[in-house]
Design an enzyme around this catalytic site. Structure first.
Site, short mmCIF file in Angstrom:
data_model
loop_
_atom_site.label_atom_id
_atom_site.label_comp_id
_atom_site.label_asym_id
_atom_site.label_seq_id
_atom_site.Cartn_x
_atom_site.Cartn_y
_atom_site.Cartn_z
N ARG A 72 0.85 -1.19 0.00
CA ARG A 72 0.00 0.00 0.00
C ARG A 72 0.89 1.24 0.00
O ARG A 72 2.00 1.23 0.50
CB ARG A 72 -0.90 0.00 1.24
CG ARG A 72 -2.05 -0.98 1.16
CD ARG A 72 -2.96 -0.85 2.37
NE ARG A 72 -2.34 -1.32 3.59
CZ ARG A 72 -1.77 -0.56 4.50
NH1 ARG A 72 -1.76 0.75 4.35
NH2 ARG A 72 -1.22 -1.08 5.57
N TYR A 200 -1.54 -3.58 -7.01
CA TYR A 200 -1.35 -4.33 -5.77
C TYR A 200 -2.57 -4.30 -4.86
O TYR A 200 -3.22 -3.25 -4.72
CB TYR A 200 -0.13 -3.78 -5.00
CG TYR A 200 -0.09 -4.35 -3.61
CD1 TYR A 200 0.42 -5.63 -3.40
CD2 TYR A 200 -0.64 -3.67 -2.54
CE1 TYR A 200 0.38 -6.20 -2.14
CE2 TYR A 200 -0.68 -4.23 -1.28
CZ TYR A 200 -0.17 -5.50 -1.08
OH TYR A 200 -0.24 -6.06 0.16
N LYS A 209 -9.65 -2.28 1.60
CA LYS A 209 -9.31 -1.14 2.46
C LYS A 209 -10.09 0.11 2.05
O LYS A 209 -10.54 0.87 2.90
CB LYS A 209 -7.81 -0.86 2.39
CG LYS A 209 -6.94 -2.05 2.75
CD LYS A 209 -7.20 -2.50 4.16
CE LYS A 209 -6.21 -3.57 4.58
NZ LYS A 209 -6.48 -4.04 5.95
N HIS A 229 -10.74 -2.25 11.54
CA HIS A 229 -9.64 -3.08 11.05
C HIS A 229 -9.41 -4.20 12.07
O HIS A 229 -8.43 -4.17 12.81
CB HIS A 229 -8.40 -2.19 10.89
CG HIS A 229 -7.26 -2.83 10.16
ND1 HIS A 229 -5.96 -2.40 10.30
CD2 HIS A 229 -7.22 -3.86 9.28
CE1 HIS A 229 -5.17 -3.13 9.54
NE2 HIS A 229 -5.90 -4.02 8.92
N SER A 251 -1.30 -3.65 10.51
CA SER A 251 -1.05 -4.56 9.40
C SER A 251 0.16 -5.46 9.69
O SER A 251 1.18 -4.99 10.21
CB SER A 251 -0.78 -3.77 8.13
OG SER A 251 -1.84 -2.89 7.90
N CYS A 253 0.69 -7.86 11.82
CA CYS A 253 1.05 -8.14 13.23
C CYS A 253 0.39 -9.42 13.72
O CYS A 253 0.21 -9.62 14.92
CB CYS A 253 0.63 -6.98 14.12
SG CYS A 253 1.73 -5.57 14.01
N ASP A 278 -9.51 -9.64 9.01
CA ASP A 278 -8.99 -8.30 8.73
C ASP A 278 -9.98 -7.17 9.00
O ASP A 278 -9.58 -6.10 9.43
CB ASP A 278 -8.53 -8.24 7.26
CG ASP A 278 -7.63 -7.05 6.97
OD1 ASP A 278 -6.77 -6.72 7.81
OD2 ASP A 278 -7.77 -6.42 5.90
N ARG A 367 1.75 -12.28 -0.66
CA ARG A 367 0.42 -12.59 -0.15
C ARG A 367 -0.18 -13.85 -0.76
O ARG A 367 0.22 -14.27 -1.84
CB ARG A 367 -0.53 -11.44 -0.49
CG ARG A 367 -0.14 -10.09 0.06
CD ARG A 367 -0.54 -9.94 1.48
NE ARG A 367 -0.11 -8.69 2.07
CZ ARG A 367 -0.82 -8.04 3.00
NH1 ARG A 367 -1.96 -8.51 3.43
NH2 ARG A 367 -0.35 -6.93 3.53
C1 OXD Z 1 -3.11 -4.50 5.50
C2 OXD Z 1 -3.72 -5.68 4.86
O1 OXD Z 1 -2.18 -3.91 4.94
O2 OXD Z 1 -4.59 -6.30 5.48
O3 OXD Z 1 -3.56 -4.17 6.60
O4 OXD Z 1 -3.37 -5.98 3.71
MN MN Z 2 -5.24 -5.27 7.24
#
Ligand code: OXD
Ligand code: MN
Length: 582
Positions: A72, A200, A209, A229, A251, A253, A278, A367
């Site tokens: 991102r 991406y 998002k 989130h 993100s 974690c 998420d 991913r």
């Molecule tokens: C983020 C994702 O960046 O879930 O939070 O991809």
């Molecule tokens: Mn996320």
């Protein structure tokens, strides 16, 4: 005008986008299996997909993105409200007219020679009153293939849009993929998104998002709900009672790992069910509780670090019908990433012969995209139109020092301050330096579509909206000792902390009252089967008052950025915490 829909606004918007971008053809996506097969063939033909080993990974494909387009891009992400103050210090802002002019100039003729796909989608179960629909227009077949997994996409979503008449408009073009001409713009008042220059995930799969967090947070504020989130998991006890928990972590974690946790051996009869990994949309129900849905239908998870040990359920999901983005491959063409196992990869994420001198074989933000239904722990309640009732909300971050394993907020308002004060060391999910501590309130720093001060006021207002709110907790799995080693094993053992949290929610377990909140009495944490000395546990639960006072100063400094708009109740909570620490 197109006859593909009876919704005039949609037909007109599609026609106007086509006039601007000049695609060679327009394809309305139905979500059918035939459509998916044709798309897959096309992606293979263009080289956007490489088939992976069909014996070990049937229906799995590898996509390698442009090396400049792997995460991102927060500095290129804008919230475009008429008043700058409404976007707040937490967002980049551009005036709507200027933003439209800037990005429309880039869209002009951008789809020449390309197919323009029109993707109707529904965020959340198709028959849920909590769900919301959108339409993404894109010139990327890879985006269509991902949206098919990540959302309820196609004919049923279009039917709902035609019934309801409202939808979020998302326009996406990969443009020329140049970071110079890349923008992700949001127009909350218009319920629209415009994204160009990136293929991406978070920049291009607009349901995730852009819609489900940035636009939805704005919608949620106006309509009296929360778009967060957060993962959602169900914790089933041996007695068959299930409590649902929502948890916000920045993100990369470990939200996916926590959402799919396998309890340790000593927890016979306990089971964790995955509702989402998420995003969580919650609204007060008639019974005064918060009811939540996962608006997504799939996982767009970080591959590196996913293994039999860290997340067996995720791994088990990835052997069929999965899109891998920017991972490495083995010599027999299986997907591979750092932390998976000790095989040596053959090709890296740029398709080069693997050479450790070039860095990690898989990109750190590589991913997998896979349907939630492939996950062995997927909860059937994730499809329930009414959602699931939330017993606890957990905030957490990646903090090497200071922040103890777990504490419970003293009240909802205190919990809102705990969420607002969240901080974490940065990861590879966004471009920029990794490992720097930054404030990430409610893990929404990159995702809140309006001024954080108004967002906290919205959170605080839930004491008037719901009579039976969940408890709020804070956890930190990432504390390190002076030798630099993690002090808590994490992963499945996080179950021990979840059990304490649920115990607090149903009143079956006591707590120590400390200056920062309620904490477990050491004997209340079930450590069966874990080698941990009393000293280690005490260190994990210690409250360093001096350190916390310093932390409070940093929090106060951070919150001061929000000036007059900061809700008085937050300042009040902060002052009373400082008083109890000194
Ligand atoms: C983020 C994702 O960046 O879930 O939070 O991809
Ligand atoms: Mn996320």
């Amino acid at each position: 005008m197109s006859s593909n829909t009876s919704n005039v606004a949609l037909a007109e918007w599609v026609a106007s986008v086509a006039r601007l971008t000049e695609p060679e053809q327009i394809q309305w996506c139905t979500g059918s299996a035939t459509e998916n097969q044709q798309l897959t063939e096309l992606l293979l033909e263009t080289g956007d997909f490489q088939a992976l080993n069909p014996d070990t990974h049937p229906g799995c494909y590898l996509h390698l993105s442009n090396p400049d387009d792997v995460a991102r891009v927060e500095h290129l992400t804008f919230i475009c409200t008429p008043e700058e103050q409404d976007a707040g210090p937490n967002n980049n802002w551009m005036a709507p007219a200027a933003a439209h002019a800037k990005i429309d100039a880039l869209y002009r003729g951008a789809m020449r020679g390309r197919t323009m796909y029109v993707i109707p989608y529904c965020m959340g179960p198709i028959d849920s009153p909590l769900s919301r629909c959108g339409v993404e227009i894109t010139d990327s077949a890879y985006v269509v293939a991902n949206m098919r997994i990540m959302t309820r996409m196609g004919t049923p979503a279009l039917a709902r849009i035609e019934r309801e008449g409202t939808f979020v408009k998302g326009l996406h073009s990969i443009g020329d993929l140049s970071p110079e001409r890349r923008f992700i713009m949001h127009f909350p008042e218009e319920l629209s998104i415009k994204s160009i220059g990136s293929g991406y995930g978070g920049n291009a799969l607009l349901g995730k998002k852009c819609h489900a967090l940035r636009i939805a947070s704005h919608q949620a504020r106006t309509e009296g709900w929360l778009a967060e989130h957060m993962l959602i998991l169900g914790l089933e006890s041996p007695a068959g009672e299930t409590h649902y928990v929502a948890a916000a972590f920045p993100s990369a974690c470990g939200k996916t790992n926590l959402a799919m946790l396998i309890p340790p051996e000593s927890y016979k009869g306990w089971k964790v069910w995955t509702v989402g990994d998420d995003i969580c949309w919650m609204r007060p129900g008639e019974d005064g509780r918060l009811w939540a849905i996962n608006p997504e239908a799939g996982f767009f998870g970080v591959a590196p670090g996913t293994s039999e040990k860290t997340n067996p359920s995720a791994l088990a999901s990835l052997y069929k019908d999965t899109i891998f983005t920017n991972v490495a491959t083995t010599d027999d063409n299986q997907p591979w990433w750092e932390g998976l196992d000790d095989r040596i990869p053959a090709k890296d994420w740029q398709g080069r012969d693997y050479d450790p001198a070039n860095g990690p074989a898989a990109h750190p933000n590589s991913r997998f995209t896979v349907s939630s239904k492939s996950c062995p722990s997927y909860s059937e309640m994730a499809e329930a139109p009414q959602g699931v009732p939330i017993s606890a909300i957990i905030f957490g971050g990646r903090r090497e020092r200071l922040v103890p394993l777990v504490f419970e907020a003293k009240s909802w308002a205190h919990g809102v301050l705990v969420g607002a004060a969240m901080a974490s060391e940065t990861t590879a999910a966004a471009t920029g330096a990794v490992g720097v501590v930054r404030r990430d309130p409610m893990a929404m720093q990159p995702f809140c579509g309006y001024n954080f001060a108004d967002y906290w006021a919205h959170w605080l207002s839930f004491t008037e909206k719901a009579t039976n709110l969940p408890g709020i907790f804070h956890v930190n799995w990432f504390r390190k000792n002076s030798a630099g080693d993690f002090m808590w094993p994490g992963f499945g053992d996080n179950m021990r902390v979840l059990e304490w949290i649920i115990g607090r929610c149903n009143g079956s377990v006591k707590a120590n009252e400390t200056a920062i909140g309620h904490m477990p009495q050491p004997n209340d944490l079930n450590l069966d089967g874990l080698e941990m000395s009393t000293e280690q546990l005490e260190a994990l639960l210690a409250v360093d008052k001096q350190g916390w006072l310093q932390e409070m100063e940093q929090i106060a400094e951070y919150l001061a950025k929000y000036g007059e708009r900061l809700p008085a109740a937050m300042q009040h909570e902060l002052n009373s915490l400082r008083a109890s620490l000194s």
